[in-house]
Design an enzyme around this catalytic site. Structure first.
Site, PDB file in Angstrom:
ATOM      1  CB  CYS A 159     -17.858   1.036  84.011  1.00 56.85           C
ATOM      2  SG  CYS A 159     -17.339   2.115  82.699  1.00 56.85           S
TER       3      CYS A 159
ATOM      4  CG  ASN B  10     -17.528  -4.366  82.371  1.00 54.50           C
ATOM      5  OD1 ASN B  10     -16.901  -3.813  81.475  1.00 54.50           O
ATOM      6  ND2 ASN B  10     -18.732  -3.959  82.758  1.00 54.50           N
TER       7      ASN B  10
ATOM      8  CB  CYS C  57      11.939 -24.359  61.643  1.00 59.06           C
ATOM      9  SG  CYS C  57      10.990 -25.091  62.995  1.00 59.06           S
TER      10      CYS C  57
ATOM     11  CB  CYS D  62      14.087 -28.267  74.202  1.00 55.30           C
ATOM     12  SG  CYS D  62      14.345 -29.504  75.487  1.00 55.30           S
TER      13      CYS D  62
ATOM     14  CB  CYS E  22      11.640 -35.808  77.183  1.00 59.35           C
ATOM     15  SG  CYS E  22      10.132 -34.906  76.820  1.00 59.35           S
TER      16      CYS E  22
ATOM     17  CB  CYS F 217       7.609 -29.006  79.739  1.00 58.06           C
ATOM     18  SG  CYS F 217       8.629 -28.465  78.350  1.00 58.06           S
TER      19      CYS F 217
ATOM     20  CB  CYS G 224       9.504 -29.194  71.676  1.00 55.19           C
ATOM     21  SG  CYS G 224       8.749 -30.659  72.407  1.00 55.19           S
TER      22      CYS G 224
END
Ligand SMILES: Cc1cc2nc3c(=O)[nH]c(=O)nc-3n(C[C@H](O)[C@H](O)[C@H](O)COP(=O)(O)OP(=O)(O)OC[C@H]3O[C@@H](n4cnc5c(N)ncnc54)[C@H](O)[C@@H]3O)c2cc1C
Ligand SMILES: Cc1cc2nc3c(=O)[nH]c(=O)nc-3n(C[C@H](O)[C@H](O)[C@H](O)COP(=O)(O)O)c2cc1C
Ligand code: SF4
Ligand code: SF4
Lengths: 439, 449
Positions: free
Chosen positions: A135, A200, A345, A352, A378, A381, A384
């Site tokens: 707690c 907790n 989009c 990137c 590239c 990673c 994207c």
């Protein structure tokens, strides 16, 4: 036939789903109702020292329209007397032989006080004891809860006071508010604990009201750190679970807690070594009824995989938990965009371009932009693919054939043997040899 | 017919009869499922006539427990694929979704239900329920529409020996033969029939009770009978010219459309549909989608009184159907073929005892609409001659079988009934409810014996 039953440190239950010690497990009424709906066990709301709660005690973190992605609380332990709780625990256990009834305890740091409460708890007929060393508010200021969990020596001392008199299994519930979770876990082990529960709640401030400058939750104009729980904490809980589960010095059964909302979450905890899972926030949001899907969903999943018992999968992902130094530097992936699926989009492009390695080209075609990965640049990673909103549109493809493999540890060892320093030039030479150009 | 509309290229037919509401992808289903609030004792569940535990089945979609989701649905409804595609959700579950009260878009419950059930069929219908051991009693089911199917499934799981008698060659009732093809295709209905058969139900097709087999013999053969016989054709208009070639009943016409042999279903270049219920809209839009150049709906009252749902009306208008409200057909013109329909303008008079304003003719307002085909869609007749031949059955003024509304028992204690033949024509989902609950009525009756 699928069997969901488990044994966590000698505490048995027909399924791995337990209520965590928290408001849902506060009373006989609630615990019995939960059992009726199928819960396998409960950890009774922590009982102990006299406390009084403030009225306003919870704060919710909503995220993009989803309510209670995280839940923060400044609630204390049970605000009902020990006698009332012990009586209800005994009544509940009498009615529900096959379910696990574990009692969470927190009293002042005196050996006799602990001895007394442990004995009285065992007299209820319950199946186990959980020591609340977690707690993070209210109790810690009084030298209990996290104040114990954060100091391995206290953790060991109090656990010993309990194990020296307990005749039933003892679980030690750890606070995540430490820098190395293995230390309190080892202390619990050294003191003879039978198992570990974690986590907790996490120290947190949920937010500020921009009109009044008040904290949430707001108690008459004041607020403070509270304990954070719910779906948002799951990744942290999984990590801490894995750390305790892989520690050979601990090697104890674990009850996993933190952000479990459904059977999928529960399976992840089990794959990282948990024997049972405990749930609080999801029940606070939706009620006990969620256990129906937990049981059925897990059963259906096991059936579809031909798994008959949870023992067959417990800890199955632990061997994969490893150190960075052992990861293969030449396991090479690159992003590939499925032009048929792309909805233009351009989120992959901007991610990137601004935040990774500028290797997605944007070319205008028929009034929209075509996004294409320049594969030689590239670095794989995966940013994207993480931002892409379309299912399976950007996939990370492995391009090395696996013939070359080198971890950081191997590389530094090799350099050392050949009398080479770890310099940028030497590293670039290694990269060049394997066709890797970082710019 | 005098002028038959020219046939369309086959791709055009497929396009015209393709899904009105396309299925969810996995991503979109999960996103929609996560939008559901998982209400407790939810209003959507109360609004579904079969009371599917909607919040639970949606929650299970969100966690990926799709089998469990299907199970939750089947616990309440045995024809959920048809319901998912054909229920008027705007006035049922989705109309009650709490999001409406929040001023936001209701959860797409029908499409989510479809997602869960299509997945179930795609997975090859794995067993979800345990069958009780055989209890040695047998029940005869008349009709394999949704009422009969639901009753059969429930009884089979309770341990009864169940035989369905179906007059048609292809089973499923109006789920197979009535529902507009852009809502659902025949094969969907037949999948639901297969599921019920998989519980050990014996389905005998081309058996017309009352003709092929006598009702008395059926009563001797079985411990109880369930009637799910539905309704019949649209009634006569009772005007002159009704015998001309080109005048058809809506049910007959729609049944032909449902064979899905589009090019073999002839429609006129100009078509008039008489009546403005949901079946009229179906007949009109189907005629249009088959290539009719102009389709009119002729209705004696106004748009306010018409029984078609708002969304059906909108669909018809979008399809370019022309509505002649306050118009009553007087006679059909033509020699051997229909050439036109003479109509009379109406106005609304005083409300009748039901509060509906009665249309009264306007004198000398006759006008003629030239048409090649007339589809009669002024409701459906009850199967009163068959029903009144059954011993001790009682029928109400409309010709519907009178039953106890909890047990679905008729005045003849051995006979139970549900679906359109007791309610005069409602929805598939009501028939599904009746059939399931009648099974429990039958079980109660036979367990007492
Ligand atoms: C054109 C049309 C479109 C509809 N569209 C929709 C819609 O989109 N959504 C919706 O929810 N509802 C729709 N409905 C209503 C819905 O189809 C019915 O409410 C539902 O099918 C009634 O089910 P039932 O089982 O009572 O009868 P039915 O589906 O009519 O089934 C009765 C079955 O009994 C058989 N039968 C009859 N007499 C005998 C006998 N003597 N012996 C043996 N077998 C016999 C028949 O051949 C038939 O198969 C539509 C109805 C029509 C007419
Ligand atoms: C309102 C509230 C009160 C809690 N009270 C206790 C408690 O009395 N004792 C305890 O050991 N843990 C307590 N917890 C912590 C929970 O048992 C659990 O460890 C934590 O909430 C993480 O799980 P969750 O993400 O499922 O909520 C409490 C949590 C909440 C949210
Ligand atoms: S059966 Fe029909 S009314 Fe009921 S939930 Fe499904 S779509 Fe909605
Ligand atoms: S009322 Fe709407 S939000 Fe609530 S459970 Fe039903 S579908 Fe979900």
């Amino acid at each position: 036939m699928v069997d969901l039953s488990i044994n966590c440190a000698g505490i048995k239950s027909p399924n791995p789903f337990w209520l965590a010690s928290a408001p849902p497990s506060n009373s006989a009424y609630q615990n019995c109702k939960a059992f009726e709906q199928g819960w396998g066990g409960t950890v009774w709301k922590t009982i102990g020292e006299p406390v009084m709660n403030v009225f306003n005690r919870y704060g919710g973190l909503d995220y993009n329209g989803q309510k209670i992605f995280g839940l923060n609380n400044i609630e204390l332990i049970s605000d009902r007397p020990i006698e009332v709780n012990l009586k209800e625990i005994a009544e509940t256990k009498k009615l529900w032989h096959d379910r696990a009834v574990v009692v969470s305890l927190m009293v002042e740091s005196k050996r006799e006080t602990w001895h007394e409460i442990v004995k009285r708890t065992i007299d209820t007929g319950c199946d186990g004891i959980e020591l609340n060393y977690g707690c993070p508010h209210g109790m810690s200021e009084r030298g209990m809860g996290a104040a114990v969990g954060q100091v391995p020596e206290y953790c060991k001392m109090i656990t010993e006071w309990v194990t020296e008199v307990s005749t039933i299994p003892v679980l030690v519930k750890l606070t995540p508010n430490v820098s190395n979770i293995q230390l309190p876990a080892r202390a619990a082990k050294a003191a003879g604990a039978d198992g570990i529960s974690l986590i907790n709640t996490i120290n947190s401030i949920i937010g500020i009201n921009l009109d009044t400058f008040e904290l949430r939750p707001n108690v008459g104009g004041l607020g403070g750190h509270g304990g954070y729980a719910g779906p948002a904490v799951k990744p942290i809980a999984l990590h801490l679970l894995s750390q305790v589960a892989i520690d050979p010095e601990v090697n104890l059964p674990i009850s996993g807690i933190g952000g479990v909302s459904n059977w999928r979450d529960a399976l992840e905890f089990i794959l990282l070594g948990a024997s049972s899972v405990q749930v609080c926030t999801a029940v606070m949001h939706y009620g006990f009824r969620i256990v129906d899907d937990m049981i059925e969903g897990m059963t259906n999943w096991m059936e579809s995989k031909g798994i008959t018992s949870l023992d067959q999968i417990r800890g199955k992902s632990l061997p994969r938990v490893n150190d960075f130094g052992n990861f293969d530097l030449l396991n090479r992936t690159i992003a590939r965009i499925d032009q048929q699926k792309c909805i233009h989009c351009n989120l992959c492009y901007i991610a990137c371009e601004d935040a990774a390695h500028q290797c997605i080209d944007l070319t205008p075609v028929n009034g929209h932009n075509k996004t294409e990965v320049r594969e030689k640049d590239c670095v794989g990673c995966a940013l994207c693919s993480l931002v892409c909103p379309v299912e399976n549109c950007i996939s990370m493809v492995r391009i090395d054939d696996g013939s070359a493999s080198k971890t950081w540890n191997q590389l530094t060892e090799e350099f050392r043997k050949n009398g080479k320093q770890m310099t940028w030039e030497n590293l670039a030479e290694f990269q060049h040899k394997h066709g890797i150009e970082i710019h | 017919m005098k002028n038959i509309a020219s046939k369309l290229p086959s791709e055009q037919y497929e396009k015209n009869f393709s899904d009105l509401h396309p299925p969810f992808t996995q991503n979109s289903a999960v996103a929609e499922a996560n939008r559901c609030l998982y209400c407790y004792d939810s209003p959507c569940m109360k609004a579904c006539p079969t009371h599917i535990d909607i919040s639970t089945f949606i929650k299970k979609i969100s966690t990926g427990n799709l089998l469990g989701s299907a199970k939750t649905i089947y616990e309440s409804n045995w024809v959920p694929l048809t319901c998912a595609k054909a229920c008027p959700v705007d006035v049922l579950c989705e109309g009650a979704c709490v999001y409406n009260a929040k001023g936001e878009k209701a959860i797409e419950i029908g499409r989510l239900q479809r997602y869960a059930i299509e997945n179930y069929f795609d997975k090859g219908m794995p067993a979800l329920f345990h069958k009780a051991p055989k209890n040695g009693k047998s029940v005869g089911i008349v009709g394999s529409g949704p009422a009969g199917l639901a009753c059969s499934a429930e009884l089979a799981l309770l341990g009864y020996e169940v035989t369905i008698y179906e007059a048609n060659k292809i089973p499923g009732g109006l789920n197979t033969w009535g529902i507009a093809p852009y809502k659902m295709r025949r094969e969907d209905s037949l999948k639901e029939v297969e599921l019920v058969k998989s519980f050990g139900v014996d389905l005998k097709t081309e058996v017309m009770i009352g003709k092929t087999v006598k009702v008395d013999d059926l009563l001797k053969k079985h411990d109880a009978i369930f009637l799910g016989v539905g309704l019949g054709e649209s009634p006569q208009l009772s005007i002159s010219g009704e015998e001309l070639s080109g005048v058809v009943g809506a049910l007959d016409f729609i049944e032909k459309v449902k064979t899905e042999n589009w090019e073999n279903v002839h429609v006129g270049k100009k078509v008039a549909v008489i009546g403005a219920g949901n079946t009229s809209i179906d007949a009109a839009t189907e005629a249009k989608r088959l290539g009719a150049e102009q389709v009119f709906i002729i209705y004696r009252r106004s748009d306010v009184e018409m029984s078609a749902y708002e969304f059906e009306y909108e669909l018809a208008k979008k399809d370019g159907i022309v509505f002649h409200f306050l118009t009553s057909p007087k006679r059909i013109i033509g020699n051997s073929f229909v050439e036109g329909i003479e109509c009379l303008k109406m106005k609304l008079g005083e409300p009748d005892i039901h509060g509906r304003r009665k249309p009264v003719p306007i004198l000398r307002s006759e006008f003629t609409i030239p048409v090649d085909m007339i589809i009669k869609a002024i409701g459906q007749e009850t199967k009163s001659s068959f029903l009144s031949s059954i011993p001790k059955l009682t029928l109400d003024d409309e010709g519907c079988v009178i039953v106890d509304r909890t047990t679905f028992q008729t005045a003849n204690p051995k006979i139970f009934a549900g679906g359109d033949c007791i309610n005069g024509g409602k929805e598939v989902v009501n028939a599904a409810y009746d059939g399931k609950h009648a099974a429990h009525g039958i079980d109660k009756f036979l367990s007492k014996k």
